[in-house]
Design an enzyme around this catalytic site. Structure first.
Site, PDB file in Angstrom:
ATOM      1  N   CYS A 110      14.774 -43.905 -28.442  1.00  0.00           N
ATOM      2  CA  CYS A 110      13.451 -43.901 -29.073  1.00  0.00           C
ATOM      3  C   CYS A 110      12.399 -43.353 -28.095  1.00  0.00           C
ATOM      4  O   CYS A 110      12.363 -42.163 -27.853  1.00  0.00           O
ATOM      5  CB  CYS A 110      13.099 -45.285 -29.606  1.00  0.00           C
ATOM      6  SG  CYS A 110      11.731 -45.264 -30.787  1.00  0.00           S
ATOM      7  N   HIS A 205      17.576 -46.898 -32.800  1.00  0.00           N
ATOM      8  CA  HIS A 205      17.850 -47.989 -31.855  1.00  0.00           C
ATOM      9  C   HIS A 205      19.289 -48.479 -31.997  1.00  0.00           C
ATOM     10  O   HIS A 205      19.546 -49.494 -32.676  1.00  0.00           O
ATOM     11  CB  HIS A 205      16.878 -49.147 -32.090  1.00  0.00           C
ATOM     12  CG  HIS A 205      15.502 -48.874 -31.604  1.00  0.00           C
ATOM     13  ND1 HIS A 205      15.077 -49.249 -30.344  1.00  0.00           N
ATOM     14  CD2 HIS A 205      14.453 -48.251 -32.194  1.00  0.00           C
ATOM     15  CE1 HIS A 205      13.813 -48.869 -30.183  1.00  0.00           C
ATOM     16  NE2 HIS A 205      13.418 -48.257 -31.285  1.00  0.00           N
ATOM     17  N   GLU A 207      21.008 -50.132 -30.013  1.00  0.00           N
ATOM     18  CA  GLU A 207      21.164 -51.491 -29.461  1.00  0.00           C
ATOM     19  C   GLU A 207      20.807 -52.568 -30.482  1.00  0.00           C
ATOM     20  O   GLU A 207      21.138 -53.758 -30.281  1.00  0.00           O
ATOM     21  CB  GLU A 207      20.299 -51.645 -28.200  1.00  0.00           C
ATOM     22  CG  GLU A 207      18.847 -52.016 -28.417  1.00  0.00           C
ATOM     23  CD  GLU A 207      17.970 -50.918 -29.000  1.00  0.00           C
ATOM     24  OE1 GLU A 207      16.819 -51.227 -29.379  1.00  0.00           O
ATOM     25  OE2 GLU A 207      18.426 -49.758 -29.065  1.00  0.00           O
TER      26      GLU A 207
END
Length: 223
Positions: A110, A205, A207
């Site tokens: 990002c 994202h 994660e």
């Protein structure tokens, strides 16, 4: 050993404490660990230390976070651009430059992807509609790889439902960077440098989701 840059907050709360903090959403280290790496947090520091820090690492992740200060890419701040995070900008740009100079595998997530573009002379769109659904809540959309790219070799098919939370995006690409994935509206969702470099940025994202392929590819390149 995978270094992950961190947030730097003037006030954070946990337990009975409310203090300044360098922090990182737990999804980052957990994905590094799930991919077989060891995660090391890299809070903002003197940019002159970046080369020596990166020399001790096998890979670098530049985490998500606040908007890049527009002065970094020669633009004036627009009304919907967030407040600057100057310590993070300086430190993370230095980490990116050190990783690229040394050939250390690099993943930008990002804000990290946006900083990679800025580090190489690119610019950003300061406000983009449709990629944030609710404040503080990840939205989802589809990302399609560009054939023949590093990203496509990692994730060969379109991914539906990637976690997304951003209102800025790549505008003019930086030196030698190529787009390697797009959203359905044409927004550049991944960028990379040509081989032999291993330098990849993704706008979403990973994660915050269950798909570990991007982080696993970084750890494999680092090892």
């Amino acid at each position: 050993m995978i270094g992950v840059s961190t947030y730097l907050e003037s006030r954070a709360s946990w337990g009975v404490w409310e203090l300044p903090a360098a922090l990182l959403p737990v999804g980052y280290p957990r994905q590094v660990q799930a991919a077989g790496g060891i995660a090391a947090m890299l809070p903002p520091d003197d940019p002159s230390y970046a080369r020596s820090v990166v020399a001790r690492l096998d890979g670098v992740v530049i985490a998500g976070g606040p908007d890049v200060e527009p002065v970094r890419y020669g633009a004036e701040r627009e009304a919907r651009t967030g407040p600057p995070a100057r310590e993070r900008d300086a430190w993370e740009l230095a980490l990116i430059e050190a990783a690229l100079a040394s050939g250390t595998p690099l993943l930008g997530i990002c804000r990290g992807m946006q900083l990679m573009n800025v580090a190489l002379g690119g610019t950003l769109v300061q406000h983009l509609e449709g990629h944030v659904e609710l404040p503080g809540v990840f939205g989802t959309h589809t990302v399609k790889p560009v054939p023949g790219t590093l990203y496509e070799s990692i994730v060969p098919d379109a991914c539906t439902g990637v976690p997304t939370y951003h209102h800025q995006a790549v505008d003019r690409l930086g030196r030698d960077l190529a787009p390697s994935a797009h959203a359905e509206d044409g927004t550049v969702e991944a960028i990379e440098l040509p081989s032999p470099a291993w330098a990849l940025g993704v706008q979403w994202h990973p994660e915050a989701g269950e798909d570990t392929r991007v982080m696993t590819a970084l750890v494999r390149a680092a090892s």
